[in-house]
Structure formats: C-alpha cells, structure tokens
Scaffold this motif. Structure first.
Motif, mmCIF file in Angstrom:
data_model
loop_
_atom_site.group_PDB
_atom_site.id
_atom_site.type_symbol
_atom_site.label_atom_id
_atom_site.label_comp_id
_atom_site.label_asym_id
_atom_site.label_seq_id
_atom_site.Cartn_x
_atom_site.Cartn_y
_atom_site.Cartn_z
ATOM 1 N N ILE A 184 -52.469 114.650 51.638
ATOM 2 C CA ILE A 184 -52.811 113.229 51.558
ATOM 3 C C ILE A 184 -51.565 112.442 51.137
ATOM 4 C CG2 ILE A 184 -54.345 111.487 50.526
ATOM 5 C CD1 ILE A 184 -55.930 113.612 52.008
ATOM 6 N N LEU A 185 -51.181 111.481 51.963
ATOM 7 C CA LEU A 185 -50.021 110.645 51.669
ATOM 8 C C LEU A 185 -50.462 109.362 50.974
ATOM 9 C CD1 LEU A 185 -48.055 110.938 55.031
ATOM 10 C CD2 LEU A 185 -47.692 112.199 52.913
ATOM 11 N N PRO A 186 -49.515 108.676 50.331
ATOM 12 C CA PRO A 186 -49.884 107.390 49.731
ATOM 13 C C PRO A 186 -50.256 106.384 50.815
ATOM 14 C CG PRO A 186 -47.517 107.744 49.636
ATOM 15 C CD PRO A 186 -48.117 109.014 50.125
ATOM 16 N N PRO A 187 -51.062 105.379 50.463
ATOM 17 C CA PRO A 187 -51.416 104.355 51.445
ATOM 18 C C PRO A 187 -50.146 103.696 51.983
ATOM 19 C CG PRO A 187 -52.769 104.131 49.479
ATOM 20 C CD PRO A 187 -51.717 105.141 49.159
ATOM 21 N N GLY A 188 -50.091 103.516 53.293
ATOM 22 C CA GLY A 188 -48.913 102.942 53.930
ATOM 23 C C GLY A 188 -48.821 103.451 55.359
ATOM 24 N N CYS A 189 -47.659 103.245 55.961
ATOM 25 C CA CYS A 189 -47.490 103.612 57.371
ATOM 26 C C CYS A 189 -47.373 105.117 57.580
ATOM 27 C CB CYS A 189 -46.264 102.917 57.942
ATOM 28 S SG CYS A 189 -46.445 101.121 57.955
ATOM 29 N N GLY A 190 -47.041 105.860 56.519
ATOM 30 C CA GLY A 190 -46.935 107.302 56.666
ATOM 31 C C GLY A 190 -45.890 107.681 57.693
ATOM 32 N N PRO A 191 -46.158 108.712 58.491
ATOM 33 C CA PRO A 191 -45.147 109.208 59.429
ATOM 34 C C PRO A 191 -45.067 108.409 60.735
ATOM 35 C CG PRO A 191 -47.008 110.734 59.259
ATOM 36 C CD PRO A 191 -47.370 109.525 58.483
ATOM 37 N N CYS A 192 -45.808 107.308 60.823
ATOM 38 C CA CYS A 192 -45.969 106.600 62.095
ATOM 39 C C CYS A 192 -44.657 106.260 62.795
ATOM 40 C CB CYS A 192 -46.774 105.323 61.869
ATOM 41 S SG CYS A 192 -47.125 104.404 63.352
ATOM 42 N N LEU A 193 -43.663 105.816 62.032
ATOM 43 C CA LEU A 193 -42.435 105.397 62.720
ATOM 44 C C LEU A 193 -41.230 106.223 62.325
ATOM 45 C CD1 LEU A 193 -41.017 101.981 61.489
ATOM 46 C CD2 LEU A 193 -42.433 103.512 60.149
ATOM 47 N N GLY A 194 -41.477 107.427 61.829
ATOM 48 C CA GLY A 194 -40.395 108.388 61.724
ATOM 49 C C GLY A 194 -39.382 108.145 60.631
ATOM 50 N N LEU A 195 -39.787 107.444 59.577
ATOM 51 C CA LEU A 195 -38.837 107.215 58.491
ATOM 52 C C LEU A 195 -38.948 108.258 57.392
ATOM 53 C CD1 LEU A 195 -38.945 103.357 57.990
ATOM 54 C CD2 LEU A 195 -37.306 104.759 59.218
ATOM 55 N N HIS A 196 -40.110 108.831 57.255
ATOM 56 C CA HIS A 196 -40.338 109.751 56.141
ATOM 57 C C HIS A 196 -41.704 110.420 56.312
ATOM 58 C CE1 HIS A 196 -42.864 106.469 55.168
ATOM 59 N NE2 HIS A 196 -42.698 106.405 53.875
ATOM 60 N N GLN A 197 -42.010 111.329 55.424
ATOM 61 C CA GLN A 197 -43.378 111.849 55.292
ATOM 62 C C GLN A 197 -43.984 112.410 56.575
ATOM 63 O OE1 GLN A 197 -45.415 108.409 53.726
ATOM 64 N NE2 GLN A 197 -44.718 108.787 51.651
ATOM 65 N N GLY A 198 -43.270 113.336 57.239
ATOM 66 C CA GLY A 198 -43.878 113.958 58.418
ATOM 67 C C GLY A 198 -43.079 113.758 59.679
ATOM 68 N N VAL A 199 -41.742 113.718 59.545
ATOM 69 C CA VAL A 199 -40.868 113.654 60.721
ATOM 70 C C VAL A 199 -41.037 114.968 61.493
ATOM 71 C CG1 VAL A 199 -38.450 113.524 61.450
ATOM 72 C CG2 VAL A 199 -39.262 112.108 59.541
ATOM 73 N N LEU A 200 -41.051 114.877 62.801
ATOM 74 C CA LEU A 200 -41.301 116.068 63.626
ATOM 75 C C LEU A 200 -40.022 116.831 63.915
ATOM 76 C CD1 LEU A 200 -43.697 114.367 66.183
ATOM 77 C CD2 LEU A 200 -44.337 115.863 64.287
ATOM 78 N N GLY A 201 -40.156 118.144 64.103
ATOM 79 C CA GLY A 201 -39.025 118.966 64.508
ATOM 80 C C GLY A 201 -38.850 118.949 66.024
ATOM 81 N N ALA A 202 -37.686 119.404 66.491
ATOM 82 C CA ALA A 202 -37.423 119.447 67.937
ATOM 83 C C ALA A 202 -38.433 120.368 68.618
ATOM 84 C CB ALA A 202 -36.007 119.938 68.189
ATOM 85 N N GLY A 203 -38.991 119.878 69.699
ATOM 86 C CA GLY A 203 -39.936 120.683 70.474
ATOM 87 C C GLY A 203 -41.357 120.662 69.926
ATOM 88 N N GLU A 204 -41.558 120.040 68.764
ATOM 89 C CA GLU A 204 -42.907 120.015 68.199
ATOM 90 C C GLU A 204 -43.760 118.942 68.864
ATOM 91 O OE1 GLU A 204 -43.127 121.790 63.799
ATOM 92 O OE2 GLU A 204 -42.555 119.670 63.835
#
Ligand code: SF4
Lengths: 423, 164
Positions: A358-378
């Motif tokens: 569970i992440l704090p309320p906010g945009c989360g990983p939606c735009l790739g700044l933090h909290q769940g950036v994807l790896g190559a090929g994922e």
C-alpha cells in the motif's frame, strides 16, 4: 424556457455562456471567468515562475488557487524536494491553499471538495477534465496559461463542438465505467475528440454514480477532448451533500434542441471488460483475448481508479486469496479520505493479506517518478489512464490499462484475466 | 522567412516521448532538461538538431500531459517551428504561448533531412530538396496575436489583458 425557434445549447455552450457573460456558441472565442486554478508539483514550479515573470504578485481575488504536492510525494530525490519547498514557499507568500504530501491526487481532491457544477476549472494537468464528472467545465492547460489564469482570474477559450455520447442499459457484472471509456476511446481513437467536448447523456447516466462519472470524464483527454461533461443531477446533488457542500449544487443539463456534431450510442449491457494494450490508449481489446499475457506488476490507484469503490471491487476479488508469486500488486489510494475509508471498511487489510503493497495517497507509480518504476521487458497492468511508452519510467516496459476488477483478477492469475471469472 | 532542416517523426508522439516523466527532477534546471528533448522518440535528435531546424510530424503530435516543458525543450533545442498533420490541444496552446509556431499541413511529402523555407506571414512552406510547396491552415486570431508578440507573456505585457 426554451423558445421554439431558438437553437438549444449544449452543456459546453451553457457553461461557457454563463462564465463569459454572453452568448457562447460553437466556434466563438470567449474570455471566461475561472473559479479554480490549480497546479501540481511537476508543472507548478514553471507556473509559479511564469506567474512571477508576468509581474503578478498574488492570485486574482476572484479565484480559488490550490497547489498540490501529489506527483512525486513524498519526494524521491533532492531536486523534487526543492521543487516542493519552492511551492510551499509560494503558498506561504501568496495565501494559495497547499495540499501537501499524503493528501492525495489533485483531481480526486478537486472532486471531493472543490469542484461545483457549472464552474470553469483550470488545472496545469491534463486530467483536470476529471471534474467534468460533476458538471464542471474542467480543462487542462500548460503552465503559462495556468499562470495567467492565476493572475487574471480568467482565460480565453474556443467554444468547442460537442460529441454526444448517449448511454443506455446497465453494466453487466464484472463490467465497469473504466471498460466503457476504454471501449469508447478504442472506437473513436486517441484523437477522435480533439478540440471537442465529449458530453455524456442518455437514460443510463442517472444510474451511474459520481465516482463512475469521474472515471469516464478523467479519460476524455485520452480521446483528445478539451472536456468530458456529465449533466449535474440528483446523483450529483447527493454526492455533494454527502461531502457537506450541498449548497454547491445546481442542476445542469443540455437543451433538447442542442446541436451536436456527432452522436454515439452505447448500450452498457453490451460492453465487456476491456484493456488498452501498449503503447497507446486506443489500442484496445477485450480482456478475454489477452488471457495468458504475463504481468509482473499490477497497479490499482490513480486519479482514474483510486477511489473507495475501486478498492472495494479489488478487495472483494482478492479476499481470502494470494496474488500470484510472480506478480506484485501495488495499491495507491487516490486521497487521504479514500485511504481512511478503505481502512475502516477493511479493504486495506484484505489487500495487504492478499500480498499488496500500500502506497501513500498520491499518483503512485503512474508517471514513473517513484514507487514502482518498471524494469526492462516487464509488463504492468494498471488502472491508470495512460500507457505511453516510457510512461512508468522505462521506455523498455509495457503498460496495459484496465478496470480495478481486471487488475485484481490479473494480480491473482499473474497474467491478464477476465474478471467475470471472479465476480 | 525561416530556413532549416526537417527532422521527421511519425504520428502520436506523446509528451512522454518528447520529455519523459522520469526527467521531472530536472524541470527546475531547464538547460539540463533540454538535453533530453525528444529522447524517447529519437534518441540522437538533440545532438543533431541545429538552431533554426524544424520538427515535422504526422498526426496528433504532443498528445498526453499538459507539461509545457515539452514545447519548451523543443524550442530550447533550437527548433523554430513544428509542422504536423494535427496536434494535441494542450500542446498546441503551450507551444503558441511560448512563441513556437505550430503549422498544420499535410506533412507526407516532406522527408527527413529536407531543407525547408517557411514564410509565416504568407502561410507557405517550400521544400527546397524536392521542390514542392505546401500551405498551412490558419489558426484562431487570438493565437496568431499571441504568436506575433512572441508568446503569451510578451502579449500580456503589451496589452495587459486578453483582447478579442
Ligand atoms: S494519477 Fe497519474 S494521471 Fe492522475 S494526475 Fe497523477 S500522474 Fe497524472
């Protein structure tokens, strides 16, 4: 009352007429009063600098001005931390309202406590259109337009042509508002409504909750639309009343004789769970056709689908089960209020027990700044609104979009799943 | 008269390709940010583009986010006009507000590397390389005024308010 010979007005024409103090018809350029101007932490610093460069000192007295720290919150690095400090300082100097780290995504908070039917709302974020679900003419713009609106309390707009989307029937079990909007974007294309208003109407609208309307309006911009508008009706009134701001309500509907550029009819009962495939939102397919596509990360949240109803749907599907061991489930409630209510309802416990983070309320990983950036090929299946290449921080990753139900079912299976198996 | 080379891109180039979100931490450091202009659409663009060149694209250029940094880094890279079949709404406004012309025309006949001459007042584009001529469509008058002043802030400085 409508006079027999007058051509009626669309919702867009009605709102812009009222806000510009004249007769605003399709194609007219109007100067209109803005009720609310807001920025977020990735577009706000430039807005403030443009505001200052234009020689403004304070926001126009006629507007509400809000600064949201939500996109990179809490800050992931020193540069963004400095941007946060800069916006906090500007809020202190000018008296702008500050929505700080942990309060939630701007569009959710605008819907929860600021937007009123008939308002002209301007945000320096493209998903400002979300508040169209409440009957506000809510429009995304860039930093310079935002800065000038902040200083002058007004902006210029071309009154858009409207496309009427007539909804009938009821959603079948397992099918949601998200599936409707993905279907519509697949049908008209990512530029199918460019410069236009999408206006939703028809019998089915009265059966759709405000959160459902917000989900649909949120993605109007993914078809290029300037605004996605719902009428304001009793459902809107009840929603506002439940938030303690019933007095913000006014009823709003288009005239029967309004002229639409095009009418699109959709029977909700005929829809099925839909998915947008990489790398464009209009690259759509029914979820069932994508079964077997392995997914390493599932995201539930964002301004599209991070509301209480969304978490409820997901929690119900994963209750008593465990997510697939190859798949991480990341949940970011859209606001503090959503998180609190989800804790009280037990959804957070259910999601945690199923393996979610569970992440704090906010945009989360939606735009790739933090909290769940994807790896190559994922590959990721997200309840967000955008799947452009690189969106989640890695141009070598793949993003699919679906409803919270599709997301929860996918997290259990580790591959794209049709949620109708689970509901 | 503007003269320069065409850098050709396809359709649906999003703001995430023009200036990826992962560089958001550089948004208060514009010279550094501009080094990543168009990075996910054409990784070598920024090293090859010269002052005065043009971006030539297909349809729906600049779709996606409202980040004004997208036209800003394109302008900072030296680009003097964007030619496209169509352009996303917010990007369009943002570019004009920064004084960066966006010209709507059928870009199919222009190839990557073609030398172009653009007459903004006459509304014509000459492709010197293949000797063809194009015209671009008119933009709303208020945008033309903003563009002619070099952007929204200089416009506002001159007029103090919006003028219809
Ligand atoms: S949740 Fe995603 S789409 Fe919504 S405002 Fe945040 S970054 Fe933008």
């Amino acid at each position: 009352m409508e006079l027999g010979l007058t051509v009626g007005r669309t919702l867009a024409e009605k709102i812009l007429s009222a806000r510009s103090g004249g007769e605003a018809r399709v194609g007219d350029i109007v100067i209109a009063e803005v009720a609310l101007v807001f920025v977020q932490d990735t577009t706000g610093p430039l807005t403030v600098r443009q505001f200052q460069a234009a020689g403004f000192e304070r926001p126009a007295a006629s507007i509400k001005a809000v600064l949201f720290l939500d996109h990179a919150a809490p800050s992931p690095n020193r540069e963004l931390a400095d941007d946060h400090s800069f916006l906090r300082g500007f809020a202190r100097q000018t008296g702008c309202f500050l929505s700080d780290v942990g309060d939630g995504v701007c569009h959710q908070i605008v819907a929860e406590s600021l937007a009123r039917p008939g308002d002209l709302i301007l945000g320096t974020d493209s998903h400002t259109v979300t508040a169209g679900g409440l009957g506000a003419f809510a429009c995304g713009m860039g930093s310079t337009d935002g800065a000038v609106a902040l200083g002058l309390g007004k902006t210029w707009l071309r009154v858009p042509e409207s496309i009427r989307v007539v909804l009938s029937g009821r959603f079948s079990p397992g099918v949601y508002a998200k599936d409707l909007i993905i279907y519509l974007i697949g049908r008209i294309g990512a530029d199918g409504a460019t410069y236009k208003a999408l206006e939703f109407g028809g019998d089915a609208v009265s059966t759709m909750s405000v959160p459902e309307r917000l989900t649909v309006a949120n993605m109007a911009v993914e078809a290029g639309a300037k605004v996605g508008l719902f009428p304001a009706d009793e459902t809107t009134r009840d929603y506002l009343t439940a938030q303690g701001r019933g007095s913000d309500y006014q009823s709003l509907s288009p005239d029967k004789s309004a002229i639409y550029e095009e009418t699109i009819k959709i029977n909700l009962a005929e829809l099925e769970p839909m998915v947008s495939r990489p790398h464009t939102v209009d690259n759509t397919a029914p979820a069932r056709e994508l079964r077997g596509t392995e997914i390493q990360q599932v995201v539930i949240g964002t301004c599209t689908n991070g509301r209480l109803d969304d978490l409820a749907v997901a929690a119900k599907i994963v209750e008593g089960k465990r997510c697939c061991s190859r798949t991480r489930l990341v949940v970011a409630p859209a606001s503090r209020g959503v998180l609190l209510a989800a804790v009280e309802a037990g959804y957070i416990r259910t999601l945690l027990e199923a393996g979610a983070v569970i992440l704090p309320p906010g945009c989360g990983p939606c735009l790739g700044l933090h909290q769940g950036v994807l790896g190559a090929g994922e590959s990721c299946l997200s309840t967000a609104n955008r799947n452009f290449r690189g969106r989640m921080g890695n141009p070598e990753a793949f993003i699919y979009l679906g409803s919270p139900a599709t997301a929860a079912a996918t997290a259990l299976k580790g591959e794209i799943a049709d949620p109708r198996e689970f509901v | 008269m503007l003269t320069g080379c065409a850098f050709k891109f396809g359709s649906s180039i999003s703001t995430d390709q023009i200036i990826p979100g992962r560089f958001a931490y550089l948004r208060s450091n514009l010279p550094e940010l501009a080094k990543h202009a168009m990075e996910d659409a054409g990784p070598t663009f920024v090293t090859r583009v010269k002052e005065g060149d043009f971006i030539v694209a297909g349809s729906n250029f600049g779709l996606g986010s409202s980040r004004e940094h997208a036209p800003l880094v394109i302008k900072m890279a030296g680009v003097r006009a964007i030619l496209a079949k169509s352009v996303a709404r917010i990007f369009f406004r943002n570019a004009i507000n920064l004084g960066l012309p966006v010209l709507l025309c059928d870009t199919d006949s222009i190839d990557d590397g073609d030398e172009l001459e653009i007459d903004l007042q006459a509304g014509t584009i000459r492709d010197v390389t293949n000797s063809s001529r194009l015209t671009f469509s008119k933009i709303p008058e208020i945008m033309l005024h903003i563009l002619n002043e070099g952007g929204l802030l200089p416009y506002l400085e001159k007029y103090g308010d919006f003028r219809l």
